[in-house]
Design a protein around this motif. Structure first.
Motif, mmCIF file in Angstrom:
data_model
loop_
_atom_site.group_PDB
_atom_site.id
_atom_site.type_symbol
_atom_site.label_atom_id
_atom_site.label_comp_id
_atom_site.label_asym_id
_atom_site.label_seq_id
_atom_site.Cartn_x
_atom_site.Cartn_y
_atom_site.Cartn_z
ATOM 1 N N GLN A 705 0.861 -1.183 0.000
ATOM 2 C CA GLN A 705 0.000 0.000 0.000
ATOM 3 C C GLN A 705 0.893 1.226 0.000
ATOM 4 N N GLN A 706 0.741 2.055 -1.045
ATOM 5 C CA GLN A 706 1.557 3.267 -1.168
ATOM 6 C C GLN A 706 3.053 2.949 -1.138
ATOM 7 N N ASP A 724 8.915 0.030 4.566
ATOM 8 C CA ASP A 724 8.308 1.353 4.424
ATOM 9 C C ASP A 724 8.171 1.708 2.951
ATOM 10 N N ASP A 725 7.635 2.908 2.675
ATOM 11 C CA ASP A 725 7.311 3.273 1.297
ATOM 12 C C ASP A 725 8.541 3.492 0.423
ATOM 13 N N SER A 726 9.743 3.551 1.015
ATOM 14 C CA SER A 726 10.952 3.683 0.200
ATOM 15 C C SER A 726 11.200 2.443 -0.647
ATOM 16 N N ALA A 727 10.565 1.317 -0.281
ATOM 17 C CA ALA A 727 10.704 0.092 -1.073
ATOM 18 C C ALA A 727 10.005 0.222 -2.415
ATOM 19 N N LYS A 728 9.014 1.107 -2.527
ATOM 20 C CA LYS A 728 8.224 1.293 -3.739
ATOM 21 C C LYS A 728 7.674 -0.037 -4.246
ATOM 22 N N ALA A 729 7.176 -0.843 -3.314
ATOM 23 C CA ALA A 729 6.707 -2.188 -3.637
ATOM 24 C C ALA A 729 5.342 -2.140 -4.295
ATOM 25 N N GLN A 730 5.076 -3.099 -5.176
ATOM 26 C CA GLN A 730 3.787 -3.170 -5.843
ATOM 27 C C GLN A 730 3.165 -4.550 -5.654
ATOM 28 N N VAL A 731 3.630 -5.575 -6.385
ATOM 29 C CA VAL A 731 3.087 -6.928 -6.286
ATOM 30 C C VAL A 731 3.953 -7.719 -5.311
ATOM 31 N N VAL A 732 3.327 -8.289 -4.280
ATOM 32 C CA VAL A 732 4.075 -9.010 -3.253
ATOM 33 C C VAL A 732 3.547 -10.441 -3.170
ATOM 34 N N ASN A 733 4.457 -11.423 -3.183
ATOM 35 C CA ASN A 733 4.127 -12.836 -2.997
ATOM 36 C C ASN A 733 5.045 -13.440 -1.939
ATOM 37 N N PHE A 734 4.596 -14.541 -1.363
ATOM 38 C CA PHE A 734 5.487 -15.301 -0.499
ATOM 39 C C PHE A 734 6.483 -16.056 -1.367
#
Length: 892
Positions: A705-706, A724-734
């Motif tokens: 999220q964000q 935190d948002d510095s990762a700029k993450a979008q799609v996350v899987n295990f």
């Protein structure tokens, strides 16, 4: 006959009115009879044959008449209370009320021991419904559930009591009969006073008003709040006038300059129909008059004469009920329609075999003028062709209209955009009359459009050009361009920097300023005003909504859709405020001003008409058991059916975790077989689009999220932010185990896949040539990319291999790797399976696309869990706005 409480809505059978707090909706006789019949039926359920027998007294009626009545009833209920469905369609069975229906009082107002007549009338005038004290005293069993709703426990007993002629208390003498002649006079006096008060309040100057300013703009009220509370805070509380009543969604609203006619696309499931419809309320013409009239065109020409030729097919179908024209286009997917402000032109986008094109067509006004000037010879030349191909008959009630079938003249020409910009097309075949007269105008190809681009247009006021948004594909942002009809020239105007790009646009009436709503985040947009000639930025303002439609109110103010409201922005003062609560998402906006007060005394009463189109969607979660050994697929079964949208199921065993907006905000819910649904968590604000993934043991849920990454413990309901948002993450899987996460990020420029170790709290980049959604299988990373179709593998040496070509990039959302089997979705075909162990074998179709299938699903070893979309509902409304309400209290 009795009053009823339907969910939150009170049904006053005496006045034929549905009431919810401050709102009322009068039912026309047929709709009133339909609701009474459903209430009287066993289990509040009737078949279509029973409806015909009870509501239409056994007369022969068309399917469209029944559909219209049911649609009007459904919309009347949802207009008052959109928080839950009231009327359910049972396929091949009939219709059923799905809310508790409870008798609350005799049809005539009973004398209350708690209130005298004057107090009772005062309360009714204040909130528009029976006071809670009255209904409770009339039936004590309701005292624990009123106002607003009744409990399931009390409903059966109340219905049983009423059937036995006893409502729980002794019957009272009718108040009107006891009170005598003075009651009607009192009611009339109260009505006059109420109208005076409304007029006085409307004319009150902004300086005299004590209402607080709505600045800065706040997010729209959630559906869980009561509508009257919302409306009481808004400047506009006028009642909108429905302009359409078909089942399904009416969208893509465009309006003629004089407000006499409007165009829209009506969609009911997979069926699309294009209509030109006459306005139900005549509008004082704005600025200049427009020559020609669609109704005259229909009156002066027969159906065959209206079937004008085009470059590839005929165009106009039957004239319906003197109020609307249906426009027929060639075979294909009709995605966009529009009417020019001067009523001279129609635009439509048609897709055939993944090729989309924008076409221009002469309107019935132009056809009427040409058929008149060509005379008798032209008319006789057309009649044989249209008469010979007449094959389709449309029945409306007892009236039968003949519709000419399309005439194939030429094959549409396909040219790249560059060739369309340079010069007008000359390859279309004109349809000439036998007497050598000027040819009837053929349809003209304007643009080639990408399949992944959803068109939106704003006409220039003089109808000589239009502005539109377009993108090459779903991975590129929308840009705004201008198209000039005379020269066929295309000029790109904007160059957006965000992924979504420019989502909505509107050109001002004098064509000097261009308004654009740009995408920032899922629930955040920026409004920009440009000087049209130089495209210099004049003003901009961020808003906490996903803005998808804008229109100019005047030279200084914009109207835009803000969730389930219509909001206003003043460019000069940079102030915003919500104006009106619509009860559903706003899809289109059009403003029709009146004449200047100096030109017409009548215009001083109102400033104009606001037109808007809404849409409401319901989605549920279904389970499709896998095929048996014979290849037979069992019947799918519903699992989760909320009041609004439930989506993205993530399943372990019979334990389903899913997203829902049933309480007006995005939340995570859980449904365990044999148990009631429970809410786990509300998504952290701002709640934008979220993709969730579940661990193999079912104990944890991960999502971004964000740009930040969150982990939810499903059993405890505790959410932890792990990046935190510095990762700029979008799609996350295990990953290969619960201690590892795989996420996509654009922190290094393009989208790449990264790995995060939960124990060491460290991330490392996995791919260098692109990656968006990935899983590990036997030590190797399998993944899709953001910009390119295909499935890829990163072997143990770190080498990338392209494994599967026929893999659409939309599969980032739900594709799976389960026990060495890849499951993905192929548009227009269905669910596909491909075995990693036998890569030489082609992917095979496992299951054709299920009915109402949404691209939210998960395979388990014994079933497919997927989201099914119900038929969306939406209407077009016209809202009359007094001139003094057009001046905001914060925008003087």
């Amino acid at each position: 006959m009795n009053h009823w409480q339907l969910g939150r809505i009170f049904f006053d059978t005496t006045r034929r009115v549905l009431v919810l707090e401050q709102q009322q909706h009068y039912l026309e006789p047929r709709i009133y009879d339909l609701l009474l019949a459903l209430l009287a039926a066993e289990q509040q359920q009737l078949s279509r044959d029973q409806l015909i027998e009870q509501v239409w007294q056994g007369r022969v009626v068309s399917e469209s008449a029944i559909n219209r009545a049911v649609s009007l009833l459904r919309k009347a209920l949802s207009q008052l209370d959109a928080s839950q469905p009231y009327l359910e369609t049972l396929p091949k069975v009939g219709y059923r009320l799905v809310v508790s229906a409870v008798v609350v009082a005799p049809a005539t107002l009973a004398e209350s021991p708690l209130l005298d007549p004057q107090t009772e009338h005062k309360n009714q005038q204040t909130d528009g419904r029976l006071p809670a004290q009255v209904t409770a005293s009339l039936n004590p069993q309701l005292s624990t559930s009123l106002p607003g709703q009744t409990t399931k426990e009390t409903a059966p007993q109340l219905l049983a009591d009423d059937k036995n002629g006893y409502s729980g208390t002794p019957r009272k003498t009718d108040l009107m009969q006891r009170s005598g002649w003075w009651i009607p006079l009192l009611l009339l006096l109260l009505l006059v006073l109420n109208l005076y008060w409304l007029q006085h309040s409307a004319s009150q100057s902004p300086q005299q008003s004590s209402e607080p300013k709505s600045h800065p703009l706040t997010p729209s009220p959630q559906p869980s709040q009561s509508k009257p509370a919302i409306q009481s805070q808004l400047p506009i509380t006028a009642v909108p006038i429905p302009q359409t009543s078909d089942n399904g969604v009416e969208s893509q609203l465009s309006l003629s300059r004089d407000g006499q006619w409007f165009s829209y696309l009506q969609q009911d499931g997979e069926q699309s129909r294009w209509f030109l419809q006459k306005s139900g309320q005549q509008i004082v013409p704005a600025a200049e008059a427009v020559t020609g009239d669609f109704s005259n065109a229909a009156a002066n020409a027969s159906a065959s004469e209206l079937a004008i030729g085009s470059s590839h097919e005929s165009s106009i179908a039957a004239f319906e009920d003197g109020q609307r024209l249906q426009i027929v286009v060639p075979e294909g997917v009709l995605r966009f329609t529009s009417l020019s402000p001067d009523r001279q032109w129609l635009l439509y986008e048609l897709c055939q075999q993944e090729l989309c094109q924008l076409w221009q067509r002469a309107s019935p006004d132009v056809v009427s003028q040409q058929t008149t000037t060509t005379g008798e010879a032209a008319s006789s030349a057309m009649k044989p062709a249209t008469t010979n191909v007449t094959t389709s008959v449309k029945t409306t009630g007892t009236t039968t209209s003949t519709i000419p079938s399309p005439i194939q003249l030429t094959t549409p020409v396909s040219k790249p955009l560059s060739t369309l910009v340079s010069k007008p097309l000359s390859t279309s075949l004109s349809m000439t009359n036998t007497n050598g007269a000027q040819p009837l105008l053929p349809d003209r190809l304007l643009l080639q459009l990408p399949l992944d681009s959803q068109l939106q247009i704003s006409w220039q006021h003089d109808s000589q050009a239009f502005y539109f948004r377009q993108r090459p594909d779903k991975t590129k942002p929308y840009v705004v361009s201008r198209f000039e009809l005379a020269t066929m020239a295309v000029q790109q105007l904007t160059l957006p920097v965000t992924e979504g790009g420019d989502m909505a646009l509107a050109i001002s009436a004098d064509a000097t300023k261009l308004a654009v709503a740009g995408y920032l985040q899922q629930a955040k947009s920026v409004l920009k005003i440009y000087q049209r000639q130089t495209m210099a930025l004049l003003a901009e303002q961020e808003v906490p909504f996903a803005v998808t439609t804008v229109t100019w109110l005047n030279d200084d103010q914009l109207l835009f859709g803000c969730a389930e409201q219509i909001c206003r922005w003043s460019v000069s003062t940079q102030q915003m405020e919500p104006l009106f609560y619509t009860g559903a998402m706003v899809r289109s906006l059009q403003w029709q001003p009146s004449l200047d007060s100096s030109s017409s005394a009548a215009s001083s009463a109102f400033g104009g008409h606001l037109w808007y189109a809404t849409a409401q969607q319901n989605m549920s979660i279904w389970r499709q058991p896998r095929a048996d050994v014979t290849g037979h697929w069992p019947v799918p079964e519903p699992v989760v059916a909320g009041s609004r949208i439930d989506w993205m199921p993530r399943v372990v065993g019979e334990d389903v975790v899913f997203l829902s907006n049933r309480q007006g905000e995005q939340q995570i819910w859980r449904k365990v077989a044999g148990q009631s649904e429970q809410r786990l968590e509300k998504l952290p604000p701002p709640a934008e689009f979220v993709r969730i993934a579940r661990s193999e043991d079912g104990a944890e849920l991960v999502y971004s999220q964000q740009g930040a990454v969150y982990l939810l413990d499903i059993n405890s309901g505790i959410t932890e932010q792990i990046l935190d948002d510095s990762a700029k993450a979008q799609v996350v899987n295990f990953g290969a185990n619960k201690a590892q996460l795989i996420y996509s990020s654009n922190q290094s420029g393009d989208w790449q896949l990264w790995s995060f170790d939960r124990q060491s709290k460290r991330s490392r980049q996995l791919t260098t040539h692109g990656g968006y959604s990935g899983y590990y299988w036997q030590g190797e990373l399998w993944y899709s990319k953001y910009h390119r179709d295909g499935l890829y593998r990163l072997d143990t040496r770190g080498q990338e291999q392209h494994m599967l070509s026929n893999f659409d990039k939309i599969n980032w959302l739900n594709w799976q790797l389960l026990d060495g089997e890849v499951y993905f979705y192929k548009p227009d075909q269905g669910l596909i399976q491909w075995s990693i162990g036998t890569p030489e074998q082609a992917p095979r179709l496992v299951l054709p696309t299920p009915t109402g299938f949404m691209h939210h699903y998960q395979w388990t070893r014994d079933a497919l869990w997927y989201v099914q979309r119900a038929t969306a509902q939406g209407d077009i409304y016209q809202l009359v706005l007094p001139a003094n309400l057009l001046i905001s209290k914060g925008l003087e």
